[in-house]
Each structure stands twice: as structure tokens, then as C-alpha cells.
Design an enzyme around this catalytic site. Structure first.
Site, mmCIF file in Angstrom:
data_model
loop_
_atom_site.group_PDB
_atom_site.id
_atom_site.type_symbol
_atom_site.label_atom_id
_atom_site.label_comp_id
_atom_site.label_asym_id
_atom_site.label_seq_id
_atom_site.Cartn_x
_atom_site.Cartn_y
_atom_site.Cartn_z
ATOM 1 N N ASP A 171 0.859 -1.178 0.000
ATOM 2 C CA ASP A 171 0.000 0.000 0.000
ATOM 3 C C ASP A 171 0.897 1.231 0.000
ATOM 4 O OD1 ASP A 171 -1.762 2.189 0.754
ATOM 5 O OD2 ASP A 171 -3.225 0.653 1.321
ATOM 6 N N ARG A 230 -11.701 -0.776 -9.301
ATOM 7 C CA ARG A 230 -12.321 0.003 -10.362
ATOM 8 C C ARG A 230 -11.755 -0.464 -11.703
ATOM 9 N NH1 ARG A 230 -15.614 0.777 -7.175
ATOM 10 N NH2 ARG A 230 -16.523 2.729 -6.418
ATOM 11 N N ASP A 254 -14.348 -8.215 -11.589
ATOM 12 C CA ASP A 254 -15.674 -7.768 -11.179
ATOM 13 C C ASP A 254 -15.971 -6.403 -11.780
ATOM 14 O OD1 ASP A 254 -18.118 -7.893 -9.661
ATOM 15 O OD2 ASP A 254 -17.247 -6.391 -8.325
ATOM 16 N N GLU A 259 -16.913 -0.276 -18.426
ATOM 17 C CA GLU A 259 -18.123 0.104 -17.715
ATOM 18 C C GLU A 259 -18.414 1.585 -17.919
ATOM 19 O OE1 GLU A 259 -18.356 -0.768 -13.559
ATOM 20 O OE2 GLU A 259 -17.294 -2.672 -13.813
ATOM 21 N N HIS A 289 -19.884 -6.039 -11.549
ATOM 22 C CA HIS A 289 -19.642 -5.090 -10.458
ATOM 23 C C HIS A 289 -20.543 -5.407 -9.259
ATOM 24 C CE1 HIS A 289 -17.894 -0.833 -9.732
ATOM 25 N NE2 HIS A 289 -18.092 -1.426 -8.570
ATOM 26 N N ILE A 290 -20.472 -6.656 -8.810
ATOM 27 C CA ILE A 290 -21.313 -7.103 -7.702
ATOM 28 C C ILE A 290 -20.491 -7.442 -6.463
ATOM 29 C CG2 ILE A 290 -23.200 -7.946 -9.138
ATOM 30 C CD1 ILE A 290 -22.012 -10.780 -8.824
#
Length: 315
Positions: A171, A230, A254, A259, A289-290
Site C-alpha cells: 500500500d 475500479r 468484477d 463500464e 460489479h457485484i
């Protein structure tokens, strides 16, 4: 009474709790157009959204009394945070509400890809009994790399506890976060050592096309790739090259870069060559996107926002 305008549909517990507090009047505005917003936001104290509008100056200038925006979700890319800071508009989101759902989805997609559950199901239903072609590999003994160790990244790491795996996490914005779930690592180490790489980062100028050609060229071994953050985090053309080259074994997406803001209009996109590859390759597992879209998270997203707006509890 402080007026809160709901520009998107969310679980009703949010409006119920705000109303019960006696401080807020909740206005259902799910069908408002931008023109309606321009006419009726002048006395709004708060706005609740998901993804229907971009909250920037073009619309917020019509809400001079606005004090907060609450987004039912984790990402804030459809909110101009700098403009809101300038206006002293408080921003709330709810990554705590769907982090468990995302963690479970990530694990489910990974196991499906590694065990070829999605192709085996399709084959059997098509009358094909292909055991060898659907032979899987086991997760135990592998190294999983997590990029982005916030709410969702940590939730995925927790789901991996039942497996004999090494979990590395990178990160850019954190340090000294190693815990019982992950070993803190550099990006170079994640790319070089991982058998699985999973993205859990926000979309911003630094993360768009994070997984580009340079990223895939730096992989130390073939990987299973997961993206539950994303769509534009992974550059599709570079992913396809990596799959054809064999440096990516399979990808569970996902989200994907094709999109639109309104996901329901996804198939209105022109089906270009890259999108056709995603839709027809057995080495791509797609969901709409679930990742954070469960019955439980639907409630929890609104409940978390209610807690934050009413200043109840801590996260």
C-alpha cells in the site's frame, strides 16, 4: 429541519434513522434530472448518492447551503473532493459496509478460476464431460499479493486465513501495517513473488492503468489476477497481451474499463476487439460489479452512513 436529498436509491434504513433523529427531513429524488437538481437543491443540507451524478461544481453550485455528501459505497471518484474541501462540504462514504462482501467475492472468483468451476459448469450443461480440460490447481502453498490494504484488501486477507498461503500486501499510502493476516511488502516483491495478485485500490490519477504493460512485464511468475476495485485500474490491452503471452493465467474482473457510470447501460458500448476478448475468453471470469452488492451489504452501507452522519460509533 435539515433537508437531505436522496439522488439515488439506497436501503431505507438510512432515511428511517435520519428521520427518527428528529433533525432531518429526507427527500426522495431518485428520478430528478440534473435540471431538477439545479432548481431544487438550493436548500439542501445533505445529499445521498451512489453513482448517478458526478458531484462537482457544475451541480454543487446550485446547493449553496450543502453541508455533506454521503456516498453509498467505497469509491469517491464521482465526487470532486478538492471542490468540496474548498466549500467545507463534509464527505462520507461507507467502505466498512461492503468490505466483507468484497472479500467473499474475491475469494469466490479466485477459487472458481483456479478450479475452473465456471468452465466446468458450462461444459457439463452443454453435454461435455471434460475432466482433464477442467483440471484445477490448489490455492494452498501459493503466495497471494494484495495491492491496497484498506477495508477491502484487509477483508480479502481475512478470508484467506483458512488456506496455507503466504499473503503479501503493498500500500503506497501506508507503512507498518503488517498484521496477523499479511506481510507488508514492496510492490517489487509482490510482483516478483506472487502467484495471485488482487487489486483493492481507489481510482485516482496515480492508479489509472496501474496494471499496464510495465506491470505485467515485471511479474516474476504467471499469476491469477483479480480486480474488485475500479475498471480502469487494469489496462485491458496489456492484460490481453499478458494472457496471450502466458504471464497471466486467468483474470477475475468484477469491474472493467468498459463500464459506464450507469452500469446497466454497459452493453450499449461498442463491442471492440478488447471487449470481445473479455466476453469470450475462458481465461476471463467476469461479474457485473457485484463485489460489494449483497443483501447484507445493501443494509450495512446505509447503516454505516447513518452512523457517520449521526456521529454514532467509530470505524
Amino acid at each position: 429541519m435539515k433537508k437531505v436529498v436522496f439522488l439515488d436509491t439506497v436501503h431505507p434504513v438510512l432515511a428511517e434513522r435520519l428521520t427518527q433523529s428528529g433533525e432531518y427531513e429526507c427527500i426522495e429524488a431518485h428520478e430528478w434530472t440534473q435540471e431538477a437538481c439545479e432548481q431544487h437543491l438550493n436548500d439542501a443540507f445533505g445529499i445521498v448518492i451512489r453513482s448517478r451524478f458526478t458531484m462537482d461544481e457544475s451541480i454543487l453550485r446550485f446547493a449553496p447551503n450543502l453541508k455533506f455528501i454521503a456516498r453509498s459505497g467505497a469509491g469517491m471518484e464521482n465526487i470532486d473532493e478538492a471542490y468540496c474541501a474548498q466549500r467545507e462540504i463534509t464527505l462520507y462514504n461507507a467502505p466498512e459496509g461492503n468490505r466483507n462482501a468484497v472479500g467473499e467475492q474475491a475469494l469466490g472468483m479466485l477459487l472458481s478460476m483456479m478450479n475452473k468451476i465456471h468452465t466446468a459448469n458450462r461444459d457439463v450443461k452443454s453435454g461435455i464431460w471434460d475432466r482433464e480440460g477442467n483440471r484445477g490447481v490448489e490455492l494452498d502453498g501459493k503466495t497471494v499479493g494484495i495491492i491496497g490494504y484498506g477495508n477491502n484488501g484487509k477483508a480479502f486477507a481475512k478470508k484467506l486465513r483458512g488456506f496455507d498461503v503466504t499473503v503479501l500486501a503493498y500500500d503506497k499510502y501506508k507503512s507498518d501495517f503488517g498484521d496477523e493476516f499479511v506481510i507488508e511488502a514492496t510492490l517489487e516483491a509482490v510482483l516478483r513473488k506472487s502467484d495471485v495478485i488482487s487489486f483493492h485500490v481507489p481510482q485516482n490519477d496515480e492508479t489509472i492503468y496501474f496494471a499496464n504493460q510495465e506491470f505485467f512485464d515485471a511479474l516474476g511468475k504467471p499469476v491469477y489476477l483479480l480486480n474488485l476495485s475500479r475498471g480502469k485500474i487494469v489496462e485491458t490491452k496489456s492484460l490481453i497481451k499478458s494472457i496471450r503471452k502466458g504471464t497471466t493465467i486467468a483474470a477475475g474482473l468484477d469491474v472493467n474499463e468498459f463500464e459506464k457510470k450507469s452500469f446497466e447501460s454497459f452493453f450499449e458500448n461498442e463491442l471492440n476487439e478488447e471487449l470481445n476478448f473479455l466476453l469470450h475468453s475462458d481465461r476471463i471470469l467476469l461479474t457485473p460489479h457485484i463485489g460489494g452488492w449483497t443483501t447484507e451489504s445493501h443494509y450495512k452501507l446505509s447503516s454505516v452512513l447513518a452512523d457517520k452522519i449521526l456521529n454514532v460509533g467509530s470505524y
